[in-house]
Structure formats: C-alpha cells, structure tokens
Enzyme design. Structure first.
Site, PDB file in Angstrom:
ATOM      1  N   ALA A  13       8.834  -4.093   6.578  1.00 32.12           N
ATOM      2  CA  ALA A  13       9.938  -4.588   5.589  1.00 32.12           C
ATOM      3  C   ALA A  13       9.262  -4.494   4.206  1.00 32.12           C
ATOM      4  CB  ALA A  13       9.937  -6.296   5.634  1.00 32.12           C
ATOM      5  N   ILE A  16       7.843   1.525   1.614  1.00 27.17           N
ATOM      6  CA  ILE A  16       8.073   2.550   2.346  1.00 27.17           C
ATOM      7  C   ILE A  16       8.676   2.539   3.599  1.00 27.17           C
ATOM      8  CG2 ILE A  16       6.436   4.287   3.567  1.00 27.17           C
ATOM      9  CD1 ILE A  16       4.267   3.818   1.601  1.00 27.17           C
ATOM     10  N   GLY A  17       8.487   1.174   4.306  1.00 30.01           N
ATOM     11  CA  GLY A  17       9.283   0.953   5.541  1.00 30.01           C
ATOM     12  C   GLY A  17      10.825   1.242   5.255  1.00 30.01           C
ATOM     13  N   ARG A  92      -3.974  -3.496  -3.727  1.00 40.56           N
ATOM     14  CA  ARG A  92      -5.052  -3.747  -4.934  1.00 40.56           C
ATOM     15  C   ARG A  92      -4.487  -4.780  -5.736  1.00 40.56           C
ATOM     16  NH1 ARG A  92      -9.350   0.729  -6.433  1.00 40.56           N
ATOM     17  NH2 ARG A  92     -10.644  -0.592  -7.832  1.00 40.56           N
ATOM     18  N   ARG A  98     -12.979  -2.160  -5.280  1.00 42.11           N
ATOM     19  CA  ARG A  98     -12.638  -1.247  -4.057  1.00 42.11           C
ATOM     20  C   ARG A  98     -13.095  -1.654  -2.866  1.00 42.11           C
ATOM     21  NH1 ARG A  98     -14.103   4.797  -3.076  1.00 42.11           N
ATOM     22  NH2 ARG A  98     -15.845   4.302  -4.463  1.00 42.11           N
ATOM     23  N   ASN A 105      -8.675  -5.005   3.892  1.00 46.98           N
ATOM     24  CA  ASN A 105      -7.855  -4.160   4.717  1.00 46.98           C
ATOM     25  C   ASN A 105      -8.506  -3.898   5.985  1.00 46.98           C
ATOM     26  OD1 ASN A 105      -5.052  -3.887   3.528  1.00 46.98           O
ATOM     27  ND2 ASN A 105      -6.382  -2.798   1.872  1.00 46.98           N
ATOM     28  N   ASP A 159       0.309  14.211  -1.180  1.00 48.79           N
ATOM     29  CA  ASP A 159      -0.663  15.032  -2.014  1.00 48.79           C
ATOM     30  C   ASP A 159      -0.024  16.594  -2.384  1.00 48.79           C
ATOM     31  OD1 ASP A 159      -2.101  12.516  -3.088  1.00 48.79           O
ATOM     32  OD2 ASP A 159      -2.889  12.943  -0.827  1.00 48.79           O
ATOM     33  N   HIS A 187      -7.614  10.783   0.461  1.00 45.86           N
ATOM     34  CA  HIS A 187      -6.355  10.309  -0.126  1.00 45.86           C
ATOM     35  C   HIS A 187      -6.516   9.613  -1.388  1.00 45.86           C
ATOM     36  CE1 HIS A 187      -2.319   9.244  -1.413  1.00 45.86           C
ATOM     37  NE2 HIS A 187      -2.553   8.212  -1.174  1.00 45.86           N
TER      38      HIS A 187
HETATM   39  P1  NAI Z   1       4.687  -2.710   0.266  1.00 42.01           P
HETATM   40  O1  NAI Z   1       3.833  -3.782  -0.280  1.00 42.01           O
HETATM   41  O2  NAI Z   1       6.116  -2.625  -0.380  1.00 42.01           O
HETATM   42  O3  NAI Z   1       4.935  -3.084   1.995  1.00 42.01           O
HETATM   43  C1  NAI Z   1       3.714  -3.285   2.430  1.00 42.01           C
HETATM   44  C2  NAI Z   1       4.214  -4.137   3.783  1.00 42.01           C
HETATM   45  O4  NAI Z   1       3.078  -4.337   4.600  1.00 42.01           O
HETATM   46  C3  NAI Z   1       4.473  -5.716   3.278  1.00 42.01           C
HETATM   47  O5  NAI Z   1       5.933  -5.682   3.558  1.00 42.01           O
HETATM   48  C4  NAI Z   1       3.527  -6.486   3.799  1.00 42.01           C
HETATM   49  O6  NAI Z   1       4.270  -7.760   4.543  1.00 42.01           O
HETATM   50  C5  NAI Z   1       3.063  -5.707   5.000  1.00 42.01           C
HETATM   51  N1  NAI Z   1       1.914  -5.850   5.557  1.00 42.01           N
HETATM   52  C6  NAI Z   1       0.486  -6.517   4.990  1.00 42.01           C
HETATM   53  N2  NAI Z   1      -0.202  -7.020   6.027  1.00 42.01           N
HETATM   54  C7  NAI Z   1       0.237  -6.463   7.141  1.00 42.01           C
HETATM   55  C8  NAI Z   1      -0.401  -6.526   8.512  1.00 42.01           C
HETATM   56  N3  NAI Z   1      -1.546  -6.756   8.719  1.00 42.01           N
HETATM   57  N4  NAI Z   1       0.362  -6.137   9.237  1.00 42.01           N
HETATM   58  C9  NAI Z   1       1.736  -5.569   9.294  1.00 42.01           C
HETATM   59  N5  NAI Z   1       2.242  -5.421   7.914  1.00 42.01           N
HETATM   60  C10 NAI Z   1       1.471  -5.968   7.162  1.00 42.01           C
HETATM   61  O7  NAI Z   1       3.927  -1.422   0.117  1.00 42.01           O
HETATM   62  P2  NAI Z   1       4.466  -0.068   0.566  1.00 42.01           P
HETATM   63  O8  NAI Z   1       4.753   0.542  -0.900  1.00 42.01           O
HETATM   64  O9  NAI Z   1       5.221   0.238   1.541  1.00 42.01           O
HETATM   65  O10 NAI Z   1       3.143   0.694   0.610  1.00 42.01           O
HETATM   66  C11 NAI Z   1       2.327   0.332   1.901  1.00 42.01           C
HETATM   67  C12 NAI Z   1       0.964   1.262   1.734  1.00 42.01           C
HETATM   68  O11 NAI Z   1       0.980   2.572   1.599  1.00 42.01           O
HETATM   69  C13 NAI Z   1       0.295   0.765   0.717  1.00 42.01           C
HETATM   70  O12 NAI Z   1      -1.038   0.553   0.999  1.00 42.01           O
HETATM   71  C14 NAI Z   1       0.149   1.910  -0.183  1.00 42.01           C
HETATM   72  O13 NAI Z   1      -0.992   2.281  -1.065  1.00 42.01           O
HETATM   73  C15 NAI Z   1       0.084   2.986   0.787  1.00 42.01           C
HETATM   74  N6  NAI Z   1       0.651   4.352   0.342  1.00 42.01           N
HETATM   75  C16 NAI Z   1      -0.096   5.216   1.182  1.00 42.01           C
HETATM   76  C17 NAI Z   1       0.224   6.765   0.598  1.00 42.01           C
HETATM   77  C18 NAI Z   1      -0.556   7.813   1.034  1.00 42.01           C
HETATM   78  O14 NAI Z   1      -0.038   9.157   0.552  1.00 42.01           O
HETATM   79  N7  NAI Z   1      -1.455   7.697   1.947  1.00 42.01           N
HETATM   80  C19 NAI Z   1       1.379   6.962  -0.344  1.00 42.01           C
HETATM   81  C20 NAI Z   1       1.855   5.732  -0.923  1.00 42.01           C
HETATM   82  C21 NAI Z   1       1.639   4.283  -0.614  1.00 42.01           C
END
Ligand code: NAI
Length: 326
Positions: A13, A16-17, A92, A98, A105, A159, A187
C-alpha cells in the site's frame, strides 16, 4: 495457458507499491504471456488502504491478473510464492541513527526471511528493495538458510538507470547507446557507478566524454545524491522510478542478457574482485534467464578499487551492527 506465477509484494500500500503492482499485473515484469497472482502484504494499520489498491487492481480488468491475496499474515502472504519483492520497511525519521534504522528494519527482515523459508515455493527468488536494502537482504538470507544464496537480490538498478541517463545527457545520445554501466557495492551514497567500463555507442565512455573532472566532480555525486535531490524537489522519495527499476531488475534476471552487456544487482558475494564473501554487494551481472553470474575480468584501476573498497567497508560496518540478527 501458462501456470500463473505467484508474486509477493510487501509494503504493497506504499508509494512504490502503487506504481509497481499495476506494472506487474499488466505483464511488464514477466511478459505478455505469463499470468500472475499477486500476494499483497502489509502491516495491519495499512490494510484499509491496501483494500483500496485491491479495488483499483480489480478495476483495471488486467487479462494476466489471475488472483489477489491481500494480507498482514506473513504465512499466507508468502504461501507458495515464486518471487518475493520485499519493498516495505520503516523509513528513517528525524533524529534516527543508521544503527536504529538497521535494528528496526532488521527485525522485519528476520521475520520475513523465516516466513519465506517456511512457506514459499521451492524455486522462490527474493528481491529486497526496502532500505537499507543490501543489509536487509543479508538479514533475511541469513534467516532462511534453506534457500540457496544465489536466490537473493538487492536493488541497485535505480542507481544504474540514473547513471545511464546522466551519461546519455552529457554525451547528447539516446539512453540506449549507453551500455555496461555497472554499480558496485551498497545502495547508498557510497555506491560506485563505474564509468571507466561503461560504453557509449560502443566506445569507452571516457573517450566519448573527454572530461575527467566532470566524471569525478559532477557525475558520481549526481548519481550518489539523486535520491536526496528527488526528496528535496518532490517532498517524497523516488517511487515511480524505483518501481520501474524493480521491473527492470526482475526482467533482466528472468531473460537472457544480450551478448556483451550486463546489469547491476546486489548479490551474495562469492569473493569475486576481492569483495568479502557473504556480503550482499552490487556487481555487474549476466543472466541466461534462469541462472546468473558475476561478470569476471572487469578492469579495476586504482580509483575504482578505492571506491569499491569504501562501499564494501560500509557494508561490513552495517553487517557488524546487525550481527545478532544473522
Ligand atoms: P512508503 O513508506 O510509501 O511505503 C512503505 C510501505 O511499507 C507502507 O505502506 C508500510 O505500511 C509498509 N510496511 C512497513 N513495514 C512493513 C512490514 N513489516 N511488512 C509489510 N509492509 C510494511 O515507502 P516507499 O516509498 O514505497 O519505499 C519503500 C522502501 O523502498 C523504502 O525503504 C525506501 O527507502 C526503499 N527504496 C529503495 C530504493 C532502492 O533503490 N533500493 C529506491 C527507492 C526506495
């Protein structure tokens, strides 16, 4: 018709989802012939919002979408899945170190690793996006020892895509002209976009862009700080481009890599290029559609080695901070 692939997405939800699910369901990830069943995993408080996402998925009437499981239960969520895309994590917050982020997490990824090992299909592959993705992947992998280490991935494709576009814009060419731009390491802001081995129109990037200072003082920092620049501009972190990179990575892994090219993804180091074995480190990778391998023989000069070691050291530090979870 092919048997549907079951694809779990955690944090379904989230931002990114919201970009990712519709692309998976449309066939962008596994191709136009491959039906999918989506397993959408969220924490309890996000289930009402997830229900809205489910309704929107239904309202697309995607021909390839053969079912949706929406749940906060990890056992149901990972039951028989062939792919687990671990996107959800706790962001964060101000004042958080960190180490605190790693520890909060870390607990999520121990639980998810165990639940995947107990429930997923025999051929499961796991791709971690939630940050810090390399170390989250390391934690999940170490809590799911029955799953071979070559099935675990962490995302550095965003990246790579960012770096490719920066080179293409500077050279004044189409992005398709830029090949073999490998991201090494974590990353994070220490990752190293290896422009020495990148090609533009078949020629070394450094021959096309004869501007050494630009590479060091503009290109590398721009790529390393792009996430922060997007947060500053948008007030929210990269989401559509991150989802796009998730699609690109899985597609790269499940299709043969075109000859003479490679792509970047964090994998469990086998000691290649002297990188500590067992770390989740991004390398240049090729796939035959089923199995992947680290590209060998890439030339590493002194500058590259320094950068590769700096990002490796950061991963070693992160590993030490979560030692009790491994
Ligand atoms: P967001 O905060 O919009 O969504 C994260 C979702 O994860 C929320 O709906 C939350 O309820 C859910 N969530 C939290 N804990 C959970 C758990 N234990 N089990 C299932 N769901 C859980 O964040 P967004 O923008 O969707 O980003 C998600 C992650 O992706 C972040 O950690 C972000 O830093 C990371 N990211 C990684 C990138 C990469 O290149 N590796 C690039 C961009 C984002």
């Amino acid at each position: 018709m092919k048997t549907p692939i079951r694809v779990a997405v955690t944090g379904a939800a989230g931002q990114i989802g919201y970009s990712l699910l519709f692309r998976i369901a449309s066939g962008a990830m596994f191709g136009p012939e491959q039906p999918v069943i989506l397993h959408l995993i969220e924490i309890e408080p996000a289930l009402p919002a997830l229900n809205g996402v489910v309704m929107e998925l239904q309202d697309c009437a995607f021909p390839l979408l053969k079912g949706i499981v929406a749940t906060a239960d990890l056992n149901a969520g990972f039951k028989d899945v062939n792919w687990a895309l671990l996107v959800g994590s706790v962001p964060r917050k101000q004042g958080m170190e960190r180490k605190d982020l790693l520890s909060i997490n870390g607990k999520i990824f121990t639980g998810q690793g165990k639940a995947i090992a107990a429930n997923a299909a025999k051929d499961v592959r796991i791709f971690v996006v939630g940050n810090p993705c390399n170390t989250n992947c390391l934690i999940a992998m170490n809590n799911a020892k029955s799953i071979p280490s070559d099935r675990w991935f962490a995302m550095t494709m965003l990246d790579q895509n960012r770096a490719v576009t920066q080179l293409a814009m500077k050279a004044g060419v189409d992005t398709t002209e830029v090949k073999n731009l490998a991201i090494w390491g974590n990353h994070s802001s220490t990752m190293y976009p290896d422009y020495f081995n990148a090609k533009i129109g078949g020629k070394p990037a450094t021959e096309v862009i004869k501007h050494e200072i630009w590479f060091k003082d503009t290109f590398i920092p721009t790529v390393q700080q792009r996430g922060a620049a997007i947060i500053k501009a948008r007030g929210l972190s990269s989401a559509a481009s991150a989802a796009n990179a998730v699609v690109d990575t899985v597609r790269n892994l499940v299709n043969p890599t075109p000859a003479g090219t490679c792509f970047s993804v964090g994998v469990c180091s086998d000691g290649s290029y002297g990188i500590e074995k067992g770390l989740i480190y991004s390398f240049p990778i090729v796939s035959d559609g089923k199995n992947w391998k680290i590209v060998q023989g890439v030339e590493i000069n002194e500058f590259s080695r320094e950068k590769m070691t700096a990002t490796e050291n950061e991963l070693k530090e992160e590993k030490a901070m979560v030692a009790e979870l491994l």
